[in-house]
Design a protein around this motif. Structure first.
Motif, PDB file in Angstrom:
ATOM      1  N   MET A   1     -16.511  31.788  25.332  1.00  0.00           N
ATOM      2  CA  MET A   1     -16.161  31.157  26.414  1.00  0.00           C
ATOM      3  C   MET A   1     -17.058  30.034  26.405  1.00  0.00           C
ATOM      4  O   MET A   1     -16.577  28.775  26.935  1.00  0.00           O
ATOM      5  CB  MET A   1     -16.684  31.901  27.825  1.00  0.00           C
ATOM      6  N   ALA A   2     -18.315  30.061  25.635  1.00  0.00           N
ATOM      7  CA  ALA A   2     -18.949  28.658  25.921  1.00  0.00           C
ATOM      8  C   ALA A   2     -18.376  27.770  25.001  1.00  0.00           C
ATOM      9  O   ALA A   2     -18.479  26.473  25.282  1.00  0.00           O
ATOM     10  CB  ALA A   2     -20.382  29.117  25.246  1.00  0.00           C
ATOM     11  N   ASP A   3     -17.909  28.130  23.939  1.00  0.00           N
ATOM     12  CA  ASP A   3     -17.132  27.444  23.122  1.00  0.00           C
ATOM     13  C   ASP A   3     -15.948  26.359  23.570  1.00  0.00           C
ATOM     14  O   ASP A   3     -15.597  25.074  23.521  1.00  0.00           O
ATOM     15  CB  ASP A   3     -16.641  27.731  21.708  1.00  0.00           C
ATOM     16  N   GLU A   4     -15.176  27.197  24.649  1.00  0.00           N
ATOM     17  CA  GLU A   4     -14.152  26.633  25.319  1.00  0.00           C
ATOM     18  C   GLU A   4     -14.680  25.520  26.137  1.00  0.00           C
ATOM     19  O   GLU A   4     -13.909  24.552  26.587  1.00  0.00           O
ATOM     20  CB  GLU A   4     -13.229  27.549  25.860  1.00  0.00           C
ATOM     21  N   PHE A   5     -15.753  25.928  27.075  1.00  0.00           N
ATOM     22  CA  PHE A   5     -16.376  24.838  28.037  1.00  0.00           C
ATOM     23  C   PHE A   5     -16.849  23.797  27.318  1.00  0.00           C
ATOM     24  O   PHE A   5     -16.439  22.655  27.963  1.00  0.00           O
ATOM     25  CB  PHE A   5     -17.490  25.671  28.848  1.00  0.00           C
ATOM     26  N   ILE A   6     -17.272  23.812  26.201  1.00  0.00           N
ATOM     27  CA  ILE A   6     -17.798  22.599  25.560  1.00  0.00           C
ATOM     28  C   ILE A   6     -16.579  21.764  24.997  1.00  0.00           C
ATOM     29  O   ILE A   6     -16.832  20.605  25.088  1.00  0.00           O
ATOM     30  CB  ILE A   6     -18.979  22.958  24.566  1.00  0.00           C
ATOM     31  N   LYS A   7     -15.679  22.504  24.418  1.00  0.00           N
ATOM     32  CA  LYS A   7     -14.723  21.781  24.108  1.00  0.00           C
ATOM     33  C   LYS A   7     -13.945  20.801  25.225  1.00  0.00           C
ATOM     34  O   LYS A   7     -13.390  19.934  24.953  1.00  0.00           O
ATOM     35  CB  LYS A   7     -13.429  22.509  23.650  1.00  0.00           C
ATOM     36  N   GLY A   8     -13.791  21.387  26.516  1.00  0.00           N
ATOM     37  CA  GLY A   8     -13.158  20.897  27.547  1.00  0.00           C
ATOM     38  C   GLY A   8     -14.109  19.950  27.944  1.00  0.00           C
ATOM     39  O   GLY A   8     -13.591  18.839  28.455  1.00  0.00           O
ATOM     40  N   LEU A   9     -15.413  20.080  27.986  1.00  0.00           N
ATOM     41  CA  LEU A   9     -16.398  18.962  28.527  1.00  0.00           C
ATOM     42  C   LEU A   9     -16.455  17.769  27.615  1.00  0.00           C
ATOM     43  O   LEU A   9     -16.409  16.804  27.880  1.00  0.00           O
ATOM     44  CB  LEU A   9     -17.591  19.630  28.421  1.00  0.00           C
ATOM     45  N   GLY A  10     -16.206  18.019  26.051  1.00  0.00           N
ATOM     46  CA  GLY A  10     -16.253  16.790  25.312  1.00  0.00           C
ATOM     47  C   GLY A  10     -14.870  16.065  25.388  1.00  0.00           C
ATOM     48  O   GLY A  10     -15.048  15.010  25.209  1.00  0.00           O
ATOM     49  N   ILE A  11     -13.839  16.878  25.578  1.00  0.00           N
ATOM     50  CA  ILE A  11     -12.577  16.082  25.910  1.00  0.00           C
ATOM     51  C   ILE A  11     -12.757  15.165  27.236  1.00  0.00           C
ATOM     52  O   ILE A  11     -12.378  14.254  27.176  1.00  0.00           O
ATOM     53  CB  ILE A  11     -11.184  17.000  26.104  1.00  0.00           C
ATOM     54  N   PHE A  12     -13.366  15.611  28.259  1.00  0.00           N
ATOM     55  CA  PHE A  12     -13.365  15.239  29.451  1.00  0.00           C
ATOM     56  C   PHE A  12     -14.178  14.089  29.360  1.00  0.00           C
ATOM     57  O   PHE A  12     -13.793  12.919  29.958  1.00  0.00           O
ATOM     58  CB  PHE A  12     -13.689  16.104  30.522  1.00  0.00           C
ATOM     59  N   THR A  13     -15.393  14.200  28.596  1.00  0.00           N
ATOM     60  CA  THR A  13     -16.098  13.035  28.731  1.00  0.00           C
ATOM     61  C   THR A  13     -15.745  11.977  27.616  1.00  0.00           C
ATOM     62  O   THR A  13     -15.988  10.579  27.912  1.00  0.00           O
ATOM     63  CB  THR A  13     -17.637  13.336  28.207  1.00  0.00           C
ATOM     64  N   GLY A  14     -15.119  12.326  26.562  1.00  0.00           N
ATOM     65  CA  GLY A  14     -14.970  11.331  25.567  1.00  0.00           C
ATOM     66  C   GLY A  14     -13.403  10.598  26.065  1.00  0.00           C
ATOM     67  O   GLY A  14     -13.700   9.462  26.077  1.00  0.00           O
ATOM     68  N   ALA A  15     -12.534  11.360  26.764  1.00  0.00           N
ATOM     69  CA  ALA A  15     -11.411  10.637  27.189  1.00  0.00           C
ATOM     70  C   ALA A  15     -11.768   9.853  28.462  1.00  0.00           C
ATOM     71  O   ALA A  15     -11.237   8.476  28.793  1.00  0.00           O
ATOM     72  CB  ALA A  15     -10.309  11.706  27.475  1.00  0.00           C
ATOM     73  N   GLY A  16     -12.570  10.286  29.358  1.00  0.00           N
ATOM     74  CA  GLY A  16     -13.107   9.312  30.453  1.00  0.00           C
ATOM     75  C   GLY A  16     -13.692   8.164  29.954  1.00  0.00           C
ATOM     76  O   GLY A  16     -13.522   7.096  30.601  1.00  0.00           O
ATOM     77  N   LEU A  17     -14.573   8.297  29.058  1.00  0.00           N
ATOM     78  CA  LEU A  17     -15.425   7.088  28.615  1.00  0.00           C
ATOM     79  C   LEU A  17     -14.280   6.101  28.012  1.00  0.00           C
ATOM     80  O   LEU A  17     -14.404   4.966  28.189  1.00  0.00           O
ATOM     81  CB  LEU A  17     -16.510   7.384  27.542  1.00  0.00           C
ATOM     82  N   GLY A  18     -13.103   6.572  27.103  1.00  0.00           N
ATOM     83  CA  GLY A  18     -12.313   5.567  26.743  1.00  0.00           C
ATOM     84  C   GLY A  18     -11.441   4.945  27.839  1.00  0.00           C
ATOM     85  O   GLY A  18     -11.147   4.017  27.913  1.00  0.00           O
ATOM     86  N   TRP A  19     -11.304   5.862  29.038  1.00  0.00           N
ATOM     87  CA  TRP A  19     -10.550   5.117  29.858  1.00  0.00           C
ATOM     88  C   TRP A  19     -11.412   4.383  30.765  1.00  0.00           C
ATOM     89  O   TRP A  19     -10.728   3.099  31.033  1.00  0.00           O
ATOM     90  CB  TRP A  19      -9.727   6.368  30.804  1.00  0.00           C
TER      91      TRP A  19
END
Length: 92
Positions: A1-19
């Motif tokens: 479960m921790a790996d899915e959380f960090i993947k989602g958080l990475g997507i959220f922060t990376g795509a959010g920073l790009g946006w």
């Protein structure tokens, strides 16, 4: 479960920073304006060149990726796993 959380958080922060970066370039008419990041895109898509059109399109893609990507890792995948376990337990 921790790996899915960090993947989602990475997507959220990376795509959010790009946006945020692209929205700062294309949707901020001036820093004294009160409508920063929410005004329509600066060069209208009808008069923009190829790179500006790609930037505006990428801004929209990153916005939706920042919203839907973490939901896939935080909600959809765990729900599918739970449903699969429930189906296995039910058949056994």
């Amino acid at each position: 479960m921790a790996d899915e959380f960090i993947k989602g958080l990475g997507i959220f922060t990376g795509a959010g920073l790009g946006w945020l970066t692209l929205a700062g370039w294309y949707r901020t008419p001036g820093f004294e304006s009160t409508r920063q990041l929410v005004s329509p895109a600066s060069p209208s898509p009808a008069s923009a060149d190829m790179f500006n059109l790609l930037g505006i399109m990428l801004m929209d893609v990153l916005f939706w990726f920042a919203l839907l990507g973490p939901l896939a890792f935080w909600i959809v995948l765990p729900a599918v796993r739970q449903a699969r376990k429930a189906m296995e337990n039910r058949s056994a």
